[in-house]
Design a protein around this motif. Structure first.
Motif, PDB file in Angstrom:
ATOM      1  N   SER A   1      13.705   3.465 -18.744  1.00 43.64           N
ATOM      2  CA  SER A   1      14.171   3.727 -16.875  1.00 43.64           C
ATOM      3  C   SER A   1      13.341   4.469 -16.226  1.00 43.64           C
ATOM      4  CB  SER A   1      15.644   4.240 -16.807  1.00 43.64           C
ATOM      5  OG  SER A   1      15.645   5.613 -17.473  1.00 43.64           O
ATOM      6  N   TRP A   2      13.093   4.443 -15.016  1.00 50.97           N
ATOM      7  CA  TRP A   2      12.186   4.949 -14.030  1.00 50.97           C
ATOM      8  C   TRP A   2      13.260   5.484 -12.766  1.00 50.97           C
ATOM      9  CZ3 TRP A   2       7.349   5.879 -15.673  1.00 50.97           C
ATOM     10  CH2 TRP A   2       6.908   5.054 -16.783  1.00 50.97           C
ATOM     11  N   GLU A   3      12.552   6.649 -12.303  1.00 53.02           N
ATOM     12  CA  GLU A   3      13.123   7.211 -11.073  1.00 53.02           C
ATOM     13  C   GLU A   3      11.893   7.506 -10.040  1.00 53.02           C
ATOM     14  OE1 GLU A   3      16.222  10.495 -11.233  1.00 53.02           O
ATOM     15  OE2 GLU A   3      15.720  10.448 -13.312  1.00 53.02           O
TER      16      GLU A   3
ATOM     17  N   ASN B   1       0.691  -1.242   0.003  1.00 54.02           N
ATOM     18  CA  ASN B   1      -0.156  -0.048   0.008  1.00 54.02           C
ATOM     19  C   ASN B   1       0.952   1.263  -0.062  1.00 54.02           C
ATOM     20  OD1 ASN B   1      -2.420  -1.364  -0.077  1.00 54.02           O
ATOM     21  ND2 ASN B   1      -2.394  -1.573   2.139  1.00 54.02           N
ATOM     22  N   GLU B   2       2.252   1.164  -0.360  1.00 56.69           N
ATOM     23  CA  GLU B   2       2.880   2.544  -0.418  1.00 56.69           C
ATOM     24  C   GLU B   2       2.542   2.957  -1.902  1.00 56.69           C
ATOM     25  OE1 GLU B   2       7.572   3.696  -0.196  1.00 56.69           O
ATOM     26  OE2 GLU B   2       7.097   1.751  -0.607  1.00 56.69           O
ATOM     27  N   SER B   3       2.498   4.293  -1.855  1.00 54.55           N
ATOM     28  CA  SER B   3       1.878   5.130  -3.019  1.00 54.55           C
ATOM     29  C   SER B   3       3.274   5.808  -3.474  1.00 54.55           C
ATOM     30  CB  SER B   3       0.683   6.008  -2.724  1.00 54.55           C
ATOM     31  OG  SER B   3      -0.135   5.346  -2.394  1.00 54.55           O
ATOM     32  N   ILE B   4       3.440   5.302  -4.749  1.00 52.75           N
ATOM     33  CA  ILE B   4       4.823   6.031  -5.319  1.00 52.75           C
ATOM     34  C   ILE B   4       4.592   6.481  -6.730  1.00 52.75           C
ATOM     35  CG2 ILE B   4       7.155   5.607  -5.913  1.00 52.75           C
ATOM     36  CD1 ILE B   4       7.126   3.260  -4.085  1.00 52.75           C
ATOM     37  N   ILE B   5       4.979   8.002  -6.916  1.00 52.66           N
ATOM     38  CA  ILE B   5       4.951   8.446  -8.288  1.00 52.66           C
ATOM     39  C   ILE B   5       6.348   8.082  -8.849  1.00 52.66           C
ATOM     40  CG2 ILE B   5       5.145  10.508  -9.568  1.00 52.66           C
ATOM     41  CD1 ILE B   5       2.761  11.593  -8.076  1.00 52.66           C
ATOM     42  N   TYR B   6       6.368   7.643 -10.264  1.00 49.46           N
ATOM     43  CA  TYR B   6       7.531   7.296 -10.828  1.00 49.46           C
ATOM     44  C   TYR B   6       7.855   8.052 -12.102  1.00 49.46           C
ATOM     45  CZ  TYR B   6       8.617   3.213  -8.141  1.00 49.46           C
ATOM     46  OH  TYR B   6       8.759   2.302  -7.106  1.00 49.46           O
ATOM     47  N   ILE B   7       8.881   8.619 -12.397  1.00 50.45           N
ATOM     48  CA  ILE B   7       9.132   9.630 -13.840  1.00 50.45           C
ATOM     49  C   ILE B   7      10.118   9.032 -14.575  1.00 50.45           C
ATOM     50  CG2 ILE B   7      10.034  11.871 -14.540  1.00 50.45           C
ATOM     51  CD1 ILE B   7       9.198  11.476 -10.819  1.00 50.45           C
ATOM     52  N   SER B   8       9.792   8.799 -15.985  1.00 50.51           N
ATOM     53  CA  SER B   8      10.910   8.274 -16.888  1.00 50.51           C
ATOM     54  C   SER B   8      11.035   9.516 -17.910  1.00 50.51           C
ATOM     55  CB  SER B   8      10.067   7.212 -17.625  1.00 50.51           C
ATOM     56  OG  SER B   8      10.933   6.793 -18.693  1.00 50.51           O
ATOM     57  N   LYS B   9      12.162   9.801 -18.521  1.00 52.52           N
ATOM     58  CA  LYS B   9      12.453  10.654 -19.248  1.00 52.52           C
ATOM     59  C   LYS B   9      12.757  10.193 -20.677  1.00 52.52           C
ATOM     60  CE  LYS B   9      12.350  14.497 -16.663  1.00 52.52           C
ATOM     61  NZ  LYS B   9      11.470  15.571 -17.068  1.00 52.52           N
ATOM     62  N   ASN B  10      12.619   8.658 -20.856  1.00 51.18           N
ATOM     63  CA  ASN B  10      13.094   8.095 -22.071  1.00 51.18           C
ATOM     64  C   ASN B  10      12.055   6.970 -22.486  1.00 51.18           C
ATOM     65  OD1 ASN B  10      13.549   6.052 -20.155  1.00 51.18           O
ATOM     66  ND2 ASN B  10      15.626   6.284 -20.054  1.00 51.18           N
TER      67      ASN B  10
END
Length: 380
Positions: free
Chosen positions: A89-91, A76-85
């Motif tokens: 790959s994700w951060e 139940n951990e809510s995380i936003i991920y960002i990919s620039k490509n």
């Protein structure tokens, strides 16, 4: 590097397009489906975030390469991920407001085209977040008046509805970056003219439709990206249209056949025609079944902003197909002959490459589909 544009861009002719992409969010991960401009054959990339529920995966139309995903892990951990490509790959985001620990992020929206690093997010329980650094850091924005109507709804819903209350629609006016619309479910539609500092109710005309005095649930709201004449919403009372020069909603769902009704969850607009919209009507009996009417799924299209409707079901199952299509699971692409896409809670993905006139299934046995977004890769 290939250039990517989302459907906010003008309609593209096929000669300019290298590939079309569908961004599919599901209850067990995210998938990217690729096709050429003919949209006959599809390749898949994924799953991304396997095992996590992905509430929303969306392409940033402003820099033509960024993806942002809202996920919730098995613990139940809510995380936003960002990919620039484009997902290679994700951060993870660096920081989130503390209250997110007990909530999840159900909706993501890029900011105005003039603010390339700004993002907004809607949460459950109801809250509105903003990032000004491309999604890596977020803060809560809210009405500065603690006694405002929107704050009263949010506080009441937090106490009474818990995880069922959502801020599940966010729209930025393309003509004014400080003009925001949000949909509170339950609660109604609200607008801000100062980037979220103050909010006003935008629910006139809905009260007279509400025979049971229940709070309105705006499941999906839509505004055309380049010709924002009308604001549309599909809500618990039906389908409504608001002329931006007016302040009162018109019940355009009454124009659908009575045996079909106008209950549903998603609504979407033609990218080149602000008067053309699609909905997916569903049964909503006393048991809240929310499945295709009579087991015969169909979309309904209007080409005159909801004044009249026609059925589109060629290629869809004729019987015993009990589809449920949720709020973010109906979308369009930006091709010159617009494609329409919908996904079901049973994991089937359907498409039309001729504006809904005929349909075919392009994926089956996916996890429950929670959202669909589209984009294209342009030729170099």
């Amino acid at each position: 590097m290939a250039i990517v544009e989302e459907k906010l861009a003008p309609i593209h002719v096929r000669g300019k397009i290298s590939e079309l992409i569908l961004f599919i969010s599901t209850a067990k991960g995210a998938f990217l489906y690729y096709s050429d401009p003919d949209r006959r054959h599809w390749d898949v990339n994924g799953p991304h975030f396997l095992g996590s529920k992905v509430y929303h995966l969306i392409l940033d139309h402003r820099d033509n390469k960024t993806l942002i995903a809202s996920t919730q892990s098995f613990n139940n951990e809510s995380i936003i991920y960002i990919s620039k490509n484009l997902g290679r790959s994700w951060e993870p985001a660096n920081s989130m407001p503390d209250f997110i620990d007990n909530n999840y992020i159900c909706y993501l929206s890029p900011g105005h085209i003039s603010d390339p690093e700004t993002w907004y997010a809607g949460t459950s329980n109801q809250g509105l977040l903003k990032s000004i650094d491309g999604g890596f850091n977020w803060k809560t924005i809210h009405d500065s008046n603690s006694n405002s109507e929107i704050n009263k709804f949010i506080n009441t819903n937090k106490n009474n509805y818990q995880k069922n209350s959502k801020l599940q629609s966010i729209i930025i006016d393309p003509q004014d970056k400080k003009h925001l619309y949000v949909g509170l479910s339950p609660g109604g539609v609200f607008e801000s003219l100062d980037d979220g500092k103050n909010w006003g109710s935008l629910n006139k005309g809905l009260i007279t439709q509400n025979k049971t005095n229940k709070i309105n649930n705006p499941y999906s709201i839509a505004l055309h990206a380049s010709s924002p004449t009308y604001l549309f919403q599909q809500n618990s009372l039906g389908i409504f249209r608001l002329n931006k020069s007016s302040s009162e909603w018109l019940h355009i769902g009454d124009n659908l056949p009575k045996d079909i009704g106008n209950f549903g969850l998603p609504i979407t607009i033609h990218p080149a025609d602000p008067n053309t919209i699609w909905v997916f009507p569903m049964d909503n009996n006393e048991t809240f079944s929310r499945v295709s009417q009579g087991g015969q799924p169909a979309l309904y299209c209007s080409q005159d902003a909801g004044d009249s409707w026609f059925r589109q079901d060629i290629g869809l199952p004729m019987r015993n197909a009990w589809f449920t299509v949720t709020e973010k699971c109906l979308s369009t692409d930006c091709m010159d002959n617009t494609g329409v896409y919908f996904g079901t809670t049973s994991g089937s993905l359907w498409m039309s490459n001729n504006e809904g006139n005929s349909w075919r299934q392009i994926a089956v046995h996916l996890p429950e589909i929670t959202a669909i977004e589209t984009g294209v890769i342009l030729k170099k």
